[in-house]
Design a protein around this motif. Structure first.
Motif, PDB file in Angstrom:
ATOM      1  N   TYR A  46      -5.156  -7.537   2.265  1.00  0.00           N
ATOM      2  CA  TYR A  46      -5.986  -7.083   3.392  1.00  0.00           C
ATOM      3  C   TYR A  46      -7.153  -8.032   3.613  1.00  0.00           C
ATOM      4  O   TYR A  46      -7.399  -8.501   4.733  1.00  0.00           O
ATOM      5  CB  TYR A  46      -6.451  -5.659   3.093  1.00  0.00           C
ATOM      6  CG  TYR A  46      -7.678  -5.170   3.813  1.00  0.00           C
ATOM      7  CD1 TYR A  46      -7.819  -5.295   5.187  1.00  0.00           C
ATOM      8  CD2 TYR A  46      -8.699  -4.524   3.109  1.00  0.00           C
ATOM      9  CE1 TYR A  46      -8.947  -4.809   5.835  1.00  0.00           C
ATOM     10  CE2 TYR A  46      -9.824  -4.034   3.753  1.00  0.00           C
ATOM     11  CZ  TYR A  46      -9.949  -4.181   5.119  1.00  0.00           C
ATOM     12  OH  TYR A  46     -11.059  -3.706   5.757  1.00  0.00           O
ATOM     13  N   ALA A  47      -7.875  -8.349   2.545  1.00  0.00           N
ATOM     14  CA  ALA A  47      -9.042  -9.221   2.664  1.00  0.00           C
ATOM     15  C   ALA A  47      -8.640 -10.623   3.115  1.00  0.00           C
ATOM     16  O   ALA A  47      -9.276 -11.219   3.998  1.00  0.00           O
ATOM     17  CB  ALA A  47      -9.776  -9.288   1.322  1.00  0.00           C
ATOM     18  N   LEU A 103       0.828  -1.202   0.000  1.00  0.00           N
ATOM     19  CA  LEU A 103       0.000   0.000   0.000  1.00  0.00           C
ATOM     20  C   LEU A 103       0.866   1.257   0.000  1.00  0.00           C
ATOM     21  O   LEU A 103       0.595   2.215  -0.751  1.00  0.00           O
ATOM     22  CB  LEU A 103      -0.936   0.007   1.209  1.00  0.00           C
ATOM     23  CG  LEU A 103      -1.869   1.220   1.300  1.00  0.00           C
ATOM     24  CD1 LEU A 103      -2.804   1.279   0.105  1.00  0.00           C
ATOM     25  CD2 LEU A 103      -2.658   1.187   2.599  1.00  0.00           C
ATOM     26  N   ASN A 104       1.910   1.275   0.833  1.00  0.00           N
ATOM     27  CA  ASN A 104       2.813   2.431   0.845  1.00  0.00           C
ATOM     28  C   ASN A 104       3.432   2.649  -0.537  1.00  0.00           C
ATOM     29  O   ASN A 104       3.560   3.789  -1.007  1.00  0.00           O
ATOM     30  CB  ASN A 104       3.926   2.214   1.876  1.00  0.00           C
ATOM     31  CG  ASN A 104       3.426   2.253   3.305  1.00  0.00           C
ATOM     32  OD1 ASN A 104       2.340   2.744   3.573  1.00  0.00           O
ATOM     33  ND2 ASN A 104       4.215   1.717   4.225  1.00  0.00           N
ATOM     34  N   VAL A 147      -9.419   1.971  -5.437  1.00  0.00           N
ATOM     35  CA  VAL A 147      -9.008   0.591  -5.704  1.00  0.00           C
ATOM     36  C   VAL A 147      -8.927  -0.218  -4.410  1.00  0.00           C
ATOM     37  O   VAL A 147      -9.422  -1.345  -4.334  1.00  0.00           O
ATOM     38  CB  VAL A 147      -7.654   0.562  -6.448  1.00  0.00           C
ATOM     39  CG1 VAL A 147      -7.183  -0.878  -6.639  1.00  0.00           C
ATOM     40  CG2 VAL A 147      -7.781   1.255  -7.796  1.00  0.00           C
ATOM     41  N   VAL A 148      -8.322   0.349  -3.373  1.00  0.00           N
ATOM     42  CA  VAL A 148      -8.157  -0.387  -2.122  1.00  0.00           C
ATOM     43  C   VAL A 148      -9.503  -0.693  -1.479  1.00  0.00           C
ATOM     44  O   VAL A 148      -9.647  -1.692  -0.760  1.00  0.00           O
ATOM     45  CB  VAL A 148      -7.242   0.404  -1.154  1.00  0.00           C
ATOM     46  CG1 VAL A 148      -7.211  -0.243   0.220  1.00  0.00           C
ATOM     47  CG2 VAL A 148      -5.835   0.484  -1.717  1.00  0.00           C
ATOM     48  N   ASN A 149     -10.508   0.118  -1.774  1.00  0.00           N
ATOM     49  CA  ASN A 149     -11.818  -0.103  -1.159  1.00  0.00           C
ATOM     50  C   ASN A 149     -12.603  -1.252  -1.775  1.00  0.00           C
ATOM     51  O   ASN A 149     -13.771  -1.447  -1.425  1.00  0.00           O
ATOM     52  CB  ASN A 149     -12.644   1.188  -1.203  1.00  0.00           C
ATOM     53  CG  ASN A 149     -12.417   2.043   0.031  1.00  0.00           C
ATOM     54  OD1 ASN A 149     -12.602   1.590   1.154  1.00  0.00           O
ATOM     55  ND2 ASN A 149     -11.983   3.271  -0.169  1.00  0.00           N
ATOM     56  N   ILE A 150     -11.986  -2.016  -2.669  1.00  0.00           N
ATOM     57  CA  ILE A 150     -12.600  -3.292  -3.046  1.00  0.00           C
ATOM     58  C   ILE A 150     -12.336  -4.325  -1.954  1.00  0.00           C
ATOM     59  O   ILE A 150     -12.942  -5.399  -1.953  1.00  0.00           O
ATOM     60  CB  ILE A 150     -12.088  -3.826  -4.404  1.00  0.00           C
ATOM     61  CG1 ILE A 150     -10.609  -4.209  -4.307  1.00  0.00           C
ATOM     62  CG2 ILE A 150     -12.323  -2.800  -5.504  1.00  0.00           C
ATOM     63  CD1 ILE A 150     -10.077  -4.884  -5.562  1.00  0.00           C
ATOM     64  N   LEU A 154      -0.603  -2.595  -7.674  1.00  0.00           N
ATOM     65  CA  LEU A 154      -0.167  -2.665  -6.277  1.00  0.00           C
ATOM     66  C   LEU A 154      -1.334  -2.436  -5.327  1.00  0.00           C
ATOM     67  O   LEU A 154      -1.445  -3.106  -4.289  1.00  0.00           O
ATOM     68  CB  LEU A 154       0.930  -1.632  -6.019  1.00  0.00           C
ATOM     69  CG  LEU A 154       2.296  -1.925  -6.656  1.00  0.00           C
ATOM     70  CD1 LEU A 154       3.205  -0.716  -6.538  1.00  0.00           C
ATOM     71  CD2 LEU A 154       2.942  -3.140  -6.000  1.00  0.00           C
ATOM     72  N   CYS A 155      -2.218  -1.507  -5.672  1.00  0.00           N
ATOM     73  CA  CYS A 155      -3.380  -1.250  -4.823  1.00  0.00           C
ATOM     74  C   CYS A 155      -4.340  -2.432  -4.818  1.00  0.00           C
ATOM     75  O   CYS A 155      -4.936  -2.761  -3.791  1.00  0.00           O
ATOM     76  CB  CYS A 155      -4.094   0.019  -5.274  1.00  0.00           C
ATOM     77  SG  CYS A 155      -3.174   1.537  -4.938  1.00  0.00           S
ATOM     78  N   VAL A 156      -4.493  -3.089  -5.967  1.00  0.00           N
ATOM     79  CA  VAL A 156      -5.313  -4.303  -6.022  1.00  0.00           C
ATOM     80  C   VAL A 156      -4.691  -5.393  -5.158  1.00  0.00           C
ATOM     81  O   VAL A 156      -5.386  -6.095  -4.402  1.00  0.00           O
ATOM     82  CB  VAL A 156      -5.467  -4.794  -7.471  1.00  0.00           C
ATOM     83  CG1 VAL A 156      -6.126  -6.166  -7.500  1.00  0.00           C
ATOM     84  CG2 VAL A 156      -6.294  -3.804  -8.283  1.00  0.00           C
ATOM     85  N   LEU A 157      -3.369  -5.545  -5.243  1.00  0.00           N
ATOM     86  CA  LEU A 157      -2.677  -6.533  -4.418  1.00  0.00           C
ATOM     87  C   LEU A 157      -2.840  -6.212  -2.938  1.00  0.00           C
ATOM     88  O   LEU A 157      -3.030  -7.116  -2.109  1.00  0.00           O
ATOM     89  CB  LEU A 157      -1.194  -6.580  -4.792  1.00  0.00           C
ATOM     90  CG  LEU A 157      -0.317  -7.566  -4.002  1.00  0.00           C
ATOM     91  CD1 LEU A 157      -0.827  -9.000  -4.150  1.00  0.00           C
ATOM     92  CD2 LEU A 157       1.132  -7.470  -4.468  1.00  0.00           C
ATOM     93  N   ALA A 158      -2.794  -4.929  -2.594  1.00  0.00           N
ATOM     94  CA  ALA A 158      -2.985  -4.527  -1.193  1.00  0.00           C
ATOM     95  C   ALA A 158      -4.379  -4.906  -0.715  1.00  0.00           C
ATOM     96  O   ALA A 158      -4.550  -5.412   0.405  1.00  0.00           O
ATOM     97  CB  ALA A 158      -2.762  -3.027  -1.048  1.00  0.00           C
TER      98      ALA A 158
END
Length: 306
Positions: free
Chosen positions: A157-158, A79-80, A94-97, A149-153
């Motif tokens: 997370y999930a 994420l960073n 993106v991260v909010n998926i 990267l944001c999708v991977l984050a």
């Protein structure tokens, strides 16, 4: 108490975005993640020692290891890194998926129910997150690498949340958080050289923000998260985090004098409305089953337990 714990979590996680802006200007993604995790692990270790929590049971270690590597380790580093490659608005969208993936994985792997109100609330909140993201994008940039990267984050997370949920049937919230944070720190040790080198050149404000990230949004917020997660479903907890974008907008307004646009305010309101909708209706047991709606309380009788 679980709702109050979830509230503490989302407020502190929202404040993390403000602190990351300062710390991220002086520390690289891996070094920032390692410094944050080391500070969090130190505080949590002291609290565990004082409370004499001891080691988690053997049945909890697999989930702790998975959540520690994926959520505390991979998620924070990626994420960073991703937020350096895309604008803040794109990263937020993106991260909010992540909460959607949590609900789907919770239904598939944990057997949790997906009530219509939860799905509807998540849809409303996600629309709000998209509105906030679009309003924040401005003239920013969004590289393919950054989006990936944001999708991977979001996936890390999930997956980490779903892996942590069964752990809480065997270990306490403090144990799960402490050893998950410690495993994440160990996974980030390859960045130790960067952290040492950058700490010498970083301004004091950046280092203090990194320590704040470790003590409050990590040590405290992840513990209150685990406490609340043990008492509800992963899907509903994931939906609760949609309150974070709205709080970030408010905090940036109050602390950074960033006056939000009308679209930003509307998106934040949608996020909060979706969270309220997802948590309304019938109560769910921690295992995912829906508890029957209690009968109305007549005068003189006690309220049903939450």
């Amino acid at each position: 108490m679980p709702l109050a714990a979830a509230g503490v979590t989302v407020v502190l996680w929202a404040s993390a975005f403000v602190s990351i802006r300062s710390a991220g200007s002086a520390y690289s993604p891996g070094a920032l993640a390692l410094g944050r995790l080391l500070a969090g692990a130190l505080v949590l270790g002291v609290v565990c020692a004082v409370r004499r929590e001891g080691l988690p049971p053997r049945a909890a270690w697999r989930g702790i290891a998975v959540s520690g590597v994926l959520w505390f380790g991979v998620y924070m580093v990626v994420l960073n890194w991703g937020e350096q490659e895309v604008d803040a608005g794109t990263a937020a969208m993106v991260v909010n998926i992540g909460p959607i993936l949590i609900a789907l994985l919770g239904g598939k792997l944990l057997g949790e129910s997906l009530p219509p109100r939860l799905l509807a609330g998540m849809a409303v909140s996600f629309a709000g997150a998209v509105a906030v993201g679009l309003s924040m994008s401005g003239e920013g940039h969004a590289s393919v690498l950054g989006v990936a990267l944001c999708v991977l984050a979001a996936m890390a997370y999930a997956s980490g949340v779903v892996a942590q949920k069964p752990v809480l049937a065997h270990a306490s919230a403090l144990q799960a958080t402490t050893f998950g944070c410690l495993i994440g720190a160990v996974a980030c040790l390859p960045f130790a050289g960067q952290l040492i080198g950058e700490a010498g050149d970083a301004p004091l404000s950046a280092t203090l923000n990194m320590l704040y990230l470790g003590v409050f949004p990590t040590a405290l917020a992840f513990t209150t998260w685990a406490y609340a997660l043990a008492r509800t479903t992963a899907g509903r907890m994931g939906a609760t985090t949609y309150a974070v974008p709205a709080l970030v907008v408010l905090m940036a307004w109050l602390t950074l004098d960033e006056v939000p646009a009308l679209l930003t305010l509307a998106g934040g309101a949608l996020c909060l409305a979706g969270v309220a909708l997802s948590r309304s209706g019938r109560r769910e047991r921690p295992g995912g089953d829906v508890a029957p709606t209690p009968p109305p309380v007549r005068p003189g009788e006690g309220a049903p337990a939450k």
